[in-house]
Scaffold this motif. Structure first.
Motif, PDB file in Angstrom:
ATOM      1  N   LEU A 119       0.829  -1.204   0.000  1.00 20.84           N
ATOM      2  CA  LEU A 119       0.000   0.000   0.000  1.00 20.84           C
ATOM      3  C   LEU A 119       0.865   1.256   0.000  1.00 20.84           C
ATOM      4  CD1 LEU A 119      -2.779  -1.094   2.537  1.00 20.84           C
ATOM      5  CD2 LEU A 119      -2.981  -0.894   0.050  1.00 20.84           C
ATOM      6  N   ASN A 120       1.985   1.216   0.719  1.00 19.89           N
ATOM      7  CA  ASN A 120       2.892   2.356   0.744  1.00 19.89           C
ATOM      8  C   ASN A 120       3.555   2.582  -0.607  1.00 19.89           C
ATOM      9  OD1 ASN A 120       3.945   3.781   3.569  1.00 19.89           O
ATOM     10  ND2 ASN A 120       2.709   1.950   3.872  1.00 19.89           N
ATOM     11  N   LEU A 121       4.007   1.520  -1.228  1.00 18.09           N
ATOM     12  CA  LEU A 121       4.686   1.641  -2.517  1.00 18.09           C
ATOM     13  C   LEU A 121       3.768   2.202  -3.596  1.00 18.09           C
ATOM     14  CD1 LEU A 121       6.809  -1.641  -2.597  1.00 18.09           C
ATOM     15  CD2 LEU A 121       7.681   0.698  -2.482  1.00 18.09           C
ATOM     16  N   THR A 122       2.483   1.857  -3.511  1.00 16.67           N
ATOM     17  CA  THR A 122       1.511   2.336  -4.496  1.00 16.67           C
ATOM     18  C   THR A 122       0.814   3.615  -4.050  1.00 16.67           C
ATOM     19  OG1 THR A 122      -0.156   0.854  -3.537  1.00 16.67           O
ATOM     20  CG2 THR A 122       1.080   0.045  -5.447  1.00 16.67           C
ATOM     21  N   LEU A 123       1.184   4.127  -2.876  1.00 20.44           N
ATOM     22  CA  LEU A 123       0.611   5.350  -2.312  1.00 20.44           C
ATOM     23  C   LEU A 123      -0.907   5.275  -2.189  1.00 20.44           C
ATOM     24  CD1 LEU A 123       2.793   8.070  -4.108  1.00 20.44           C
ATOM     25  CD2 LEU A 123       2.971   7.268  -1.749  1.00 20.44           C
ATOM     26  N   MET A 124      -1.374   4.140  -1.733  1.00 20.09           N
ATOM     27  CA  MET A 124      -2.807   3.938  -1.542  1.00 20.09           C
ATOM     28  C   MET A 124      -3.226   3.967  -0.076  1.00 20.09           C
ATOM     29  SD  MET A 124      -4.407   3.544  -4.474  1.00 20.09           S
ATOM     30  CE  MET A 124      -3.371   4.858  -5.134  1.00 20.09           C
ATOM     31  N   GLN A 125      -2.287   4.175   0.852  1.00 21.08           N
ATOM     32  CA  GLN A 125      -2.598   3.986   2.266  1.00 21.08           C
ATOM     33  C   GLN A 125      -3.571   4.998   2.840  1.00 21.08           C
ATOM     34  OE1 GLN A 125       0.308   5.016   0.975  1.00 21.08           O
ATOM     35  NE2 GLN A 125       1.664   5.963   2.490  1.00 21.08           N
ATOM     36  N   SER A 126      -3.686   6.169   2.245  1.00 20.18           N
ATOM     37  CA  SER A 126      -4.504   7.218   2.860  1.00 20.18           C
ATOM     38  C   SER A 126      -6.005   6.950   2.786  1.00 20.18           C
ATOM     39  CB  SER A 126      -4.201   8.572   2.215  1.00 20.18           C
ATOM     40  OG  SER A 126      -4.613   8.604   0.869  1.00 20.18           O
ATOM     41  N   ILE A 127      -6.447   6.015   1.968  1.00 19.22           N
ATOM     42  CA  ILE A 127      -7.883   5.752   1.857  1.00 19.22           C
ATOM     43  C   ILE A 127      -8.363   4.721   2.875  1.00 19.22           C
ATOM     44  CG2 ILE A 127      -7.971   6.386  -0.574  1.00 19.22           C
ATOM     45  CD1 ILE A 127      -7.975   3.435  -1.278  1.00 19.22           C
ATOM     46  N   PHE A 128      -7.424   4.169   3.667  1.00 15.94           N
ATOM     47  CA  PHE A 128      -7.799   3.171   4.670  1.00 15.94           C
ATOM     48  C   PHE A 128      -7.822   3.809   6.060  1.00 15.94           C
ATOM     49  CE2 PHE A 128      -6.021   0.816   1.121  1.00 15.94           C
ATOM     50  CZ  PHE A 128      -6.980  -0.179   0.936  1.00 15.94           C
ATOM     51  N   PRO A 129      -8.900   3.602   6.810  1.00 13.75           N
ATOM     52  CA  PRO A 129      -9.081   4.312   8.094  1.00 13.75           C
ATOM     53  C   PRO A 129      -8.443   3.619   9.287  1.00 13.75           C
ATOM     54  CG  PRO A 129     -11.053   3.053   7.618  1.00 13.75           C
ATOM     55  CD  PRO A 129     -10.103   2.822   6.450  1.00 13.75           C
ATOM     56  N   PHE A 130      -7.243   3.093   9.115  1.00 14.43           N
ATOM     57  CA  PHE A 130      -6.602   2.349  10.195  1.00 14.43           C
ATOM     58  C   PHE A 130      -5.226   2.926  10.490  1.00 14.43           C
ATOM     59  CE2 PHE A 130      -9.050  -0.728   7.582  1.00 14.43           C
ATOM     60  CZ  PHE A 130     -10.101  -0.944   8.468  1.00 14.43           C
ATOM     61  N   GLU A 131      -4.940   3.147  11.757  1.00 15.88           N
ATOM     62  CA  GLU A 131      -3.659   3.723  12.166  1.00 15.88           C
ATOM     63  C   GLU A 131      -2.485   2.897  11.667  1.00 15.88           C
ATOM     64  OE1 GLU A 131      -1.305   4.952  16.308  1.00 15.88           O
ATOM     65  OE2 GLU A 131      -3.058   3.637  16.357  1.00 15.88           O
ATOM     66  N   VAL A 182     -20.542  10.185   8.111  1.00 12.80           N
ATOM     67  CA  VAL A 182     -20.717   8.765   7.740  1.00 12.80           C
ATOM     68  C   VAL A 182     -19.753   7.879   8.521  1.00 12.80           C
ATOM     69  CG1 VAL A 182     -20.424   7.094   5.860  1.00 12.80           C
ATOM     70  CG2 VAL A 182     -21.630   9.246   5.443  1.00 12.80           C
ATOM     71  N   MET A 183     -18.506   8.294   8.643  1.00 12.93           N
ATOM     72  CA  MET A 183     -17.524   7.484   9.361  1.00 12.93           C
ATOM     73  C   MET A 183     -17.823   7.430  10.854  1.00 12.93           C
ATOM     74  SD  MET A 183     -15.758   6.222   7.011  1.00 12.93           S
ATOM     75  CE  MET A 183     -14.714   5.288   8.128  1.00 12.93           C
ATOM     76  N   ALA A 187     -18.354   3.870  12.542  1.00 11.28           N
ATOM     77  CA  ALA A 187     -17.496   3.462  13.658  1.00 11.28           C
ATOM     78  C   ALA A 187     -18.303   2.951  14.842  1.00 11.28           C
ATOM     79  CB  ALA A 187     -16.625   4.634  14.110  1.00 11.28           C
ATOM     80  N   GLU A 188     -19.582   3.363  14.930  1.00 10.89           N
ATOM     81  CA  GLU A 188     -20.448   2.937  16.028  1.00 10.89           C
ATOM     82  C   GLU A 188     -21.124   1.606  15.767  1.00 10.89           C
ATOM     83  OE1 GLU A 188     -23.135   6.166  16.406  1.00 10.89           O
ATOM     84  OE2 GLU A 188     -21.657   7.529  17.311  1.00 10.89           O
ATOM     85  N   THR A 189     -21.101   1.138  14.520  1.00 12.15           N
ATOM     86  CA  THR A 189     -21.735  -0.139  14.192  1.00 12.15           C
ATOM     87  C   THR A 189     -20.842  -1.299  14.598  1.00 12.15           C
ATOM     88  OG1 THR A 189     -20.764  -0.248  11.971  1.00 12.15           O
ATOM     89  CG2 THR A 189     -22.861   0.957  12.215  1.00 12.15           C
ATOM     90  N   VAL A 197     -12.305   0.624  13.298  1.00 11.83           N
ATOM     91  CA  VAL A 197     -12.378   1.973  12.746  1.00 11.83           C
ATOM     92  C   VAL A 197     -12.466   2.993  13.882  1.00 11.83           C
ATOM     93  CG1 VAL A 197     -13.739   3.580  11.354  1.00 11.83           C
ATOM     94  CG2 VAL A 197     -13.463   1.205  10.618  1.00 11.83           C
ATOM     95  N   VAL A 198     -11.572   3.961  13.879  1.00  5.90           N
ATOM     96  CA  VAL A 198     -11.573   5.055  14.843  1.00  5.90           C
ATOM     97  C   VAL A 198     -11.714   6.348  14.056  1.00  5.90           C
ATOM     98  CG1 VAL A 198     -10.282   6.268  16.640  1.00  5.90           C
ATOM     99  CG2 VAL A 198     -10.105   3.768  16.432  1.00  5.90           C
ATOM    100  N   ILE A 199     -12.660   7.189  14.435  1.00  6.95           N
ATOM    101  CA  ILE A 199     -12.968   8.370  13.638  1.00  6.95           C
ATOM    102  C   ILE A 199     -11.756   9.273  13.450  1.00  6.95           C
ATOM    103  CG2 ILE A 199     -13.814   9.599  15.669  1.00  6.95           C
ATOM    104  CD1 ILE A 199     -14.978   9.973  11.997  1.00  6.95           C
ATOM    105  N   THR A 200     -10.883   9.355  14.455  1.00  4.80           N
ATOM    106  CA  THR A 200      -9.693  10.209  14.350  1.00  4.80           C
ATOM    107  C   THR A 200      -8.852   9.840  13.147  1.00  4.80           C
ATOM    108  OG1 THR A 200      -9.624  10.471  16.750  1.00  4.80           O
ATOM    109  CG2 THR A 200      -7.616  10.996  15.527  1.00  4.80           C
ATOM    110  N   TYR A 201      -8.580   8.545  12.990  1.00  7.74           N
ATOM    111  CA  TYR A 201      -7.743   8.093  11.888  1.00  7.74           C
ATOM    112  C   TYR A 201      -8.527   7.972  10.594  1.00  7.74           C
ATOM    113  CZ  TYR A 201      -4.823   6.982  15.879  1.00  7.74           C
ATOM    114  OH  TYR A 201      -4.104   7.069  17.042  1.00  7.74           O
TER     115      TYR A 201
END
Length: 385
Positions: A119-131, A182-183, A187-189, A197-201
Motif C-alpha cells: 500500500l505504501n509503494l503504491t501510495l494507496m494507504q490514505s484511503i484506509f481508516p486504520f492507524e 458517515v464514518m 465506527a459505532e456499528t 475503525v476510529v474516527i480520528t484516523y
C-alpha cells in the motif's frame, strides 16, 4: 484538456520558502517523540500538513491556468515524478539503517508488514481508516498518498475554476462534513467496531476529508488573481499587511487554534474538523498576502537561502522521521544527540536527495509533451510534494 494561454508564469518565491516552514512545523512536532529540544511546542504544529495542501492547490492552479494540460496521464506522470522517487529513497533508507523492530508496525492479515508495504509503494494507504496502515513504514508518506488523489482530480477541478470556484469549494466542504458524519456512524456499528475503525484516523488522512484544503488553495488563487495580485500599494503598506498576517498566523498556531479546538470538544463532528483543518483559513490568508512578495516579509521569504530550503523541503519532510529513528534507535542509545547534530545531518541528507534523487528523477520520468517543455519555470519546483 484545459484551455489556457501560453503566457509566462510568475515565479512566486515566497511560497517556495513557506514550504520549508510548513515542513519544519512537522519536524519540530515529531522531534518531541524522541527529544525535548522543543518542549512546550503545541500539538497544533500538525496543521503544517494543512499548509502543504492549501499551498499545493494554490500553486497548481497558478501554473495550470497559464498553460494547457494536454494529456491527463502525462500530467499524472509528471506529478508522480516529483513524489515517488524520493518516497522510494526514504523507504530504502528506512529499511537499510533503522533497526528492524522499529521499521514499522507488525500485525496479521491486512496489517501484515508486506501488505502495508504494498500500500505504501503504491501510495494507496490514505484511503484506509486504520492507524497501522496510515502510519506504517515511513509514516509521513500518508500525506503524499493524499496528495496523489488530489492530483488525480485536479485536471477536472481546474476546468472553469475562475467561474465555478465557489461551487467547488462549497461542494468540497460538504463532502468533508458528510464523510466525517458517515464514518462516525460506521465506527459505532458492530462492523465498524470489529474492523477497528476510529474516527480520528478515519478522517485524518482521507482525501475526501482533506480535499477541502486543496480546493481552498485553488479557490484562493482565483481570489488572489482577481483582487490582490494587481492591487497597487506602497512597500510600507504591504510590509504592514504581511507582518500582520505573519504575526496572526504564529499567534493562531500557538494559541488561537488550541482555543478553537478546545471550544468544540463537546461536538465530535465539529471537533474532528477543527482538530485537523482548523488552521487552513489562516494559512490561506498568509499565502494570499505574501505570494507576490511586495513587502518586507515577502522580501525576506524571497531570500536565496530560504528559497533553497523550500526547494529541498520535500526531501526534508520525507526523510526527517527516518533520520530521527536512526539517531534514536540505530546508534548507540547513550549517544547525546544535539539539535546541531540532527539538523546538520538532515540538511545534508535532504540536499543529497534533492540533487541526486529528486531532480534527476524528474528529468528522467517527466512526460515529453511539447507543452511541458515550453514555458517551464522554477515556479513548478514549488509544487507541494
Amino acid at each position: 484538456m484545459v484551455s489556457a494561454s501560453s503566457a509566462s508564469i510568475e515565479t512566486l518565491k515566497p511560497l517556495t520558502s513557506l514550504r520549508f516552514f510548513a515542513a519544519f512545523m512537522i519536524v519540530v512536532l515529531h522531534s518531541l517523540m524522541f527529544w525535548s529540544w522543543f518542549s512546550g511546542a503545541p500539538q497544533t504544529l500538525t496543521h503544517g500538513v494543512s499548509f502543504f495542501f492549501v499551498l499545493s492547490g494554490f500553486i497548481l492552479t497558478h501554473v495550470y491556468t497559464s498553460k494547457q494540460i494536454t494529456s491527463y496521464f502525462g500530467f499524472i506522470r509528471d506529478r508522480l515524478s516529483r513524489l515517488w522517487p524520493v518516497h522510494l529513497f526514504a523507504l530504502c533508507f528506512l529499511v537499510l539503517f533503522v533497526r528492524y523492530d522499529y521499521v514499522t508496525f507488525n500485525g496479521e492479515g491486512f496489517f501484515d508488514r508486506s501488505v502495508q508495504l504494498a500500500l505504501n509503494l503504491t501510495l494507496m494507504q490514505s484511503i484506509f481508516p486504520f492507524e497501522k496502515i496510515l502510519f506504517s513504514w515511513n509514516s509521513v508518506s500518508w500525506s503524499i498518498s493524499t496528495e496523489l488523489f488530489f492530483y488525480l482530480a485536479f485536471p477536472f477541478l481546474v476546468i472553469g475554476i475562475k467561474k465555478n470556484w465557489s461551487v467547488k469549494l462549497l461542494v468540497s466542504a460538504m463532502a468533508s462534513v458528510f464523510y466525517v458524519f458517515v464514518m462516525m456512524k460506521f465506527a459505532e456499528t458492530s462492523m465498524g467496531k470489529d474492523a477497528g475503525v476510529v474516527i480520528t484516523y478515519a478522517a485524518y488522512a482521507n482525501p475526501i476529508f482533506r480535499g477541502f484544503e486543496f480546493c481552498l488553495g485553488m479557490s484562493l488563487w482565483v481570489v488572489w488573481d482577481k483582487y490582490i495580485r494587481h492591487y497597487n500599494a506602497s512597500f510600507a503598506f504591504w510590509s504592514l499587511v504581511e507582518s500582520a498576517a505573519l504575526i496572526f498566523t504564529v499567534w493562531w498556531i500557538f494559541y488561537g487554534a488550541q482555543l478553537l479546538i478546545g471550544s468544540t470538544s463537546s461536538f465530535v463532528l465539529v471537533n474532528v474538523i477543527t482538530n485537523n483543518m482548523g488552521s487552513c483559513w489562516v494559512f490561506a490568508i498568509l499565502i494570499a498576502v505574501v505570494a507576490s512578495g511586495r513587502g518586507v516579509v515577502g522580501l525576506i521569504l524571497s531570500n536565496r537561502v530560504l528559497v533553497y530550503l523550500g526547494e529541498i523541503s520535500f526531501s526534508i519532510y520525507m526523510l526527517h522521521l527516518v533520520l530521527m529513528k536512526i539517531f534514536a534507535f540505530s546508534f548507540v542509545p547513550e549517544l547525546p544527540v544535539t539539535p546541531l547534530m540532527y539538523f546538520s545531518a538532515l540538511l545534508f541528507l535532504a540536499s543529497c536527495s534533492y540533487f541526486m534523487i529528486e531532480k534527476p528523477a524528474q528529468r528522467l520520468l517527466k512526460s515529453r509533451s511539447k507543452s511541458r517543455s515550453e514555458g517551464k519555470t522554477s515556479t513548478e519546483a514549488q509544487l507541494v510534494g
